[in-house]
Design a protein around this motif. Structure first.
Motif, PDB file in Angstrom:
ATOM      1  N   GLY A  36      37.098  47.652  82.108  1.00  0.00           N
ATOM      2  CA  GLY A  36      37.430  48.692  83.049  1.00  0.00           C
ATOM      3  C   GLY A  36      36.091  49.458  83.463  1.00  0.00           C
ATOM      4  O   GLY A  36      35.127  49.457  82.868  1.00  0.00           O
ATOM      5  N   GLY A  37      36.189  50.113  84.425  1.00  0.00           N
ATOM      6  CA  GLY A  37      34.794  50.877  85.039  1.00  0.00           C
ATOM      7  C   GLY A  37      34.031  49.829  85.692  1.00  0.00           C
ATOM      8  O   GLY A  37      34.358  48.953  86.168  1.00  0.00           O
ATOM      9  N   LEU A  38      32.769  50.120  86.042  1.00  0.00           N
ATOM     10  CA  LEU A  38      31.779  49.347  86.515  1.00  0.00           C
ATOM     11  C   LEU A  38      30.486  49.379  86.183  1.00  0.00           C
ATOM     12  O   LEU A  38      30.119  50.514  85.453  1.00  0.00           O
ATOM     13  CB  LEU A  38      31.891  49.581  88.010  1.00  0.00           C
ATOM     14  CG  LEU A  38      31.718  50.939  88.633  1.00  0.00           C
ATOM     15  CD1 LEU A  38      30.240  51.030  88.978  1.00  0.00           C
ATOM     16  CD2 LEU A  38      32.497  51.250  89.774  1.00  0.00           C
ATOM     17  N   THR A  39      29.496  48.592  86.446  1.00  0.00           N
ATOM     18  CA  THR A  39      28.044  48.675  86.199  1.00  0.00           C
ATOM     19  C   THR A  39      27.653  48.188  87.522  1.00  0.00           C
ATOM     20  O   THR A  39      28.180  47.560  88.299  1.00  0.00           O
ATOM     21  CB  THR A  39      27.446  47.524  85.027  1.00  0.00           C
ATOM     22  OG1 THR A  39      27.849  46.262  85.594  1.00  0.00           O
ATOM     23  CG2 THR A  39      28.207  47.785  83.745  1.00  0.00           C
ATOM     24  N   GLN A  41      23.715  47.477  89.374  1.00  0.00           N
ATOM     25  CA  GLN A  41      22.236  47.058  89.023  1.00  0.00           C
ATOM     26  C   GLN A  41      21.686  47.094  90.320  1.00  0.00           C
ATOM     27  O   GLN A  41      21.945  46.386  91.489  1.00  0.00           O
ATOM     28  CB  GLN A  41      22.085  45.695  88.460  1.00  0.00           C
ATOM     29  CG  GLN A  41      20.561  45.407  88.178  1.00  0.00           C
ATOM     30  CD  GLN A  41      20.689  44.103  87.289  1.00  0.00           C
ATOM     31  OE1 GLN A  41      21.521  43.685  86.743  1.00  0.00           O
ATOM     32  NE2 GLN A  41      19.180  43.837  87.155  1.00  0.00           N
ATOM     33  N   VAL A  42      20.520  48.217  90.461  1.00  0.00           N
ATOM     34  CA  VAL A  42      19.861  48.174  91.439  1.00  0.00           C
ATOM     35  C   VAL A  42      18.239  48.005  91.231  1.00  0.00           C
ATOM     36  O   VAL A  42      17.533  48.614  90.239  1.00  0.00           O
ATOM     37  CB  VAL A  42      19.700  49.641  91.788  1.00  0.00           C
ATOM     38  CG1 VAL A  42      18.889  49.870  93.182  1.00  0.00           C
ATOM     39  CG2 VAL A  42      21.183  50.098  92.474  1.00  0.00           C
ATOM     40  N   GLY A  43      17.800  46.885  91.504  1.00  0.00           N
ATOM     41  CA  GLY A  43      16.494  46.269  90.976  1.00  0.00           C
ATOM     42  C   GLY A  43      16.698  46.059  89.484  1.00  0.00           C
ATOM     43  O   GLY A  43      17.466  45.153  88.906  1.00  0.00           O
ATOM     44  N   SER A  44      15.789  46.820  88.849  1.00  0.00           N
ATOM     45  CA  SER A  44      15.748  46.405  87.509  1.00  0.00           C
ATOM     46  C   SER A  44      16.485  47.270  86.767  1.00  0.00           C
ATOM     47  O   SER A  44      16.612  47.569  85.327  1.00  0.00           O
ATOM     48  CB  SER A  44      14.222  46.391  86.833  1.00  0.00           C
ATOM     49  OG  SER A  44      13.751  47.760  87.248  1.00  0.00           O
ATOM     50  N   VAL A  45      17.247  48.627  87.327  1.00  0.00           N
ATOM     51  CA  VAL A  45      17.753  49.734  86.842  1.00  0.00           C
ATOM     52  C   VAL A  45      19.268  49.343  86.635  1.00  0.00           C
ATOM     53  O   VAL A  45      19.968  48.867  87.788  1.00  0.00           O
ATOM     54  CB  VAL A  45      17.522  51.047  87.590  1.00  0.00           C
ATOM     55  CG1 VAL A  45      18.580  52.049  86.950  1.00  0.00           C
ATOM     56  CG2 VAL A  45      16.031  51.207  87.556  1.00  0.00           C
ATOM     57  N   LEU A  46      19.935  49.478  85.449  1.00  0.00           N
ATOM     58  CA  LEU A  46      21.152  49.201  85.354  1.00  0.00           C
ATOM     59  C   LEU A  46      22.138  50.608  85.022  1.00  0.00           C
ATOM     60  O   LEU A  46      21.691  51.295  84.214  1.00  0.00           O
ATOM     61  CB  LEU A  46      21.504  48.273  84.352  1.00  0.00           C
ATOM     62  CG  LEU A  46      23.034  47.909  84.004  1.00  0.00           C
ATOM     63  CD1 LEU A  46      23.851  47.180  85.052  1.00  0.00           C
ATOM     64  CD2 LEU A  46      23.198  47.146  82.876  1.00  0.00           C
ATOM     65  N   TYR A  47      23.140  50.739  85.945  1.00  0.00           N
ATOM     66  CA  TYR A  47      24.017  52.213  85.750  1.00  0.00           C
ATOM     67  C   TYR A  47      25.177  51.824  85.150  1.00  0.00           C
ATOM     68  O   TYR A  47      25.629  50.806  85.996  1.00  0.00           O
ATOM     69  CB  TYR A  47      24.346  52.794  87.430  1.00  0.00           C
ATOM     70  CG  TYR A  47      22.901  53.223  87.913  1.00  0.00           C
ATOM     71  CD1 TYR A  47      22.187  54.418  87.378  1.00  0.00           C
ATOM     72  CD2 TYR A  47      22.227  52.562  88.780  1.00  0.00           C
ATOM     73  CE1 TYR A  47      21.223  55.028  88.046  1.00  0.00           C
ATOM     74  CE2 TYR A  47      21.133  52.921  89.365  1.00  0.00           C
ATOM     75  CZ  TYR A  47      20.462  54.025  88.951  1.00  0.00           C
ATOM     76  OH  TYR A  47      19.374  54.414  89.681  1.00  0.00           O
ATOM     77  N   ASP A  48      25.569  51.983  84.037  1.00  0.00           N
ATOM     78  CA  ASP A  48      26.616  51.716  83.276  1.00  0.00           C
ATOM     79  C   ASP A  48      27.911  52.518  83.219  1.00  0.00           C
ATOM     80  O   ASP A  48      27.463  53.714  82.420  1.00  0.00           O
ATOM     81  CB  ASP A  48      26.229  51.062  81.955  1.00  0.00           C
ATOM     82  CG  ASP A  48      27.035  50.305  81.188  1.00  0.00           C
ATOM     83  OD1 ASP A  48      28.314  50.421  81.478  1.00  0.00           O
ATOM     84  OD2 ASP A  48      26.876  49.510  80.330  1.00  0.00           O
ATOM     85  N   ALA A  49      28.896  52.545  83.784  1.00  0.00           N
ATOM     86  CA  ALA A  49      29.936  53.305  83.708  1.00  0.00           C
ATOM     87  C   ALA A  49      31.245  52.378  83.155  1.00  0.00           C
ATOM     88  O   ALA A  49      32.312  52.905  83.705  1.00  0.00           O
ATOM     89  CB  ALA A  49      30.337  54.139  85.090  1.00  0.00           C
ATOM     90  N   SER A  50      30.883  51.409  82.307  1.00  0.00           N
ATOM     91  CA  SER A  50      32.096  50.670  81.928  1.00  0.00           C
ATOM     92  C   SER A  50      32.808  51.336  80.834  1.00  0.00           C
ATOM     93  O   SER A  50      32.006  52.258  79.817  1.00  0.00           O
ATOM     94  CB  SER A  50      31.529  49.530  81.446  1.00  0.00           C
ATOM     95  OG  SER A  50      30.819  49.586  80.307  1.00  0.00           O
ATOM     96  N   ILE A  51      34.112  51.077  80.623  1.00  0.00           N
ATOM     97  CA  ILE A  51      34.750  51.458  79.336  1.00  0.00           C
ATOM     98  C   ILE A  51      34.116  51.022  78.059  1.00  0.00           C
ATOM     99  O   ILE A  51      34.113  51.690  77.141  1.00  0.00           O
ATOM    100  CB  ILE A  51      36.251  51.040  79.592  1.00  0.00           C
ATOM    101  CG1 ILE A  51      36.908  51.748  80.764  1.00  0.00           C
ATOM    102  CG2 ILE A  51      37.145  51.598  78.100  1.00  0.00           C
ATOM    103  CD1 ILE A  51      36.937  53.051  80.675  1.00  0.00           C
ATOM    104  N   LYS A  52      33.622  49.906  77.991  1.00  0.00           N
ATOM    105  CA  LYS A  52      33.200  49.050  76.749  1.00  0.00           C
ATOM    106  C   LYS A  52      31.908  49.899  76.361  1.00  0.00           C
ATOM    107  O   LYS A  52      31.765  50.443  75.255  1.00  0.00           O
ATOM    108  CB  LYS A  52      32.481  47.759  77.447  1.00  0.00           C
ATOM    109  CG  LYS A  52      31.918  47.048  76.261  1.00  0.00           C
ATOM    110  CD  LYS A  52      31.596  45.481  76.545  1.00  0.00           C
ATOM    111  CE  LYS A  52      30.890  44.602  75.386  1.00  0.00           C
ATOM    112  NZ  LYS A  52      30.664  43.437  76.023  1.00  0.00           N
ATOM    113  N   THR A  53      31.011  50.452  77.313  1.00  0.00           N
ATOM    114  CA  THR A  53      29.760  51.155  76.785  1.00  0.00           C
ATOM    115  C   THR A  53      30.501  52.674  76.276  1.00  0.00           C
ATOM    116  O   THR A  53      30.010  52.972  75.296  1.00  0.00           O
ATOM    117  CB  THR A  53      29.032  51.532  78.045  1.00  0.00           C
ATOM    118  OG1 THR A  53      28.316  50.204  78.377  1.00  0.00           O
ATOM    119  CG2 THR A  53      27.817  52.485  77.499  1.00  0.00           C
TER     120      THR A  53
END
Length: 65
Positions: A36-39, A41-53
């Motif tokens: 659930g949630g989402l990730t 990626q903008v260029g080399s930057v990853l924004y991680d808003a996932s349930i797994k993380t």
């Protein structure tokens, strides 16, 4: 796992464009392992808003206590 609907996709695009200050070209992919949630990626930057993380962070916090 469910893909974003059109309204959610447009909201995500608008929010990213506002934050980044430029036009955003989205490439969407459903990843069942995120739980659930989402990730984003903008260029080399990853924004991680996932349930797994979030669950991994909680696990580390509980094991450290």
């Amino acid at each position: 796992p469910m893909a974003l609907n059109d309204s959610e996709t447009q909201t995500l695009r608008a929010n990213l464009e506002k934050k980044l200050g430029s036009t955003v070209d989205l490439s969407l992919e459903v990843q069942p392992d995120l739980l659930g949630g989402l990730t984003v990626q903008v260029g080399s930057v990853l924004y991680d808003a996932s349930i797994k993380t979030q669950l991994r962070k909680l696990e580390r916090h509980l094991l450290a206590a």
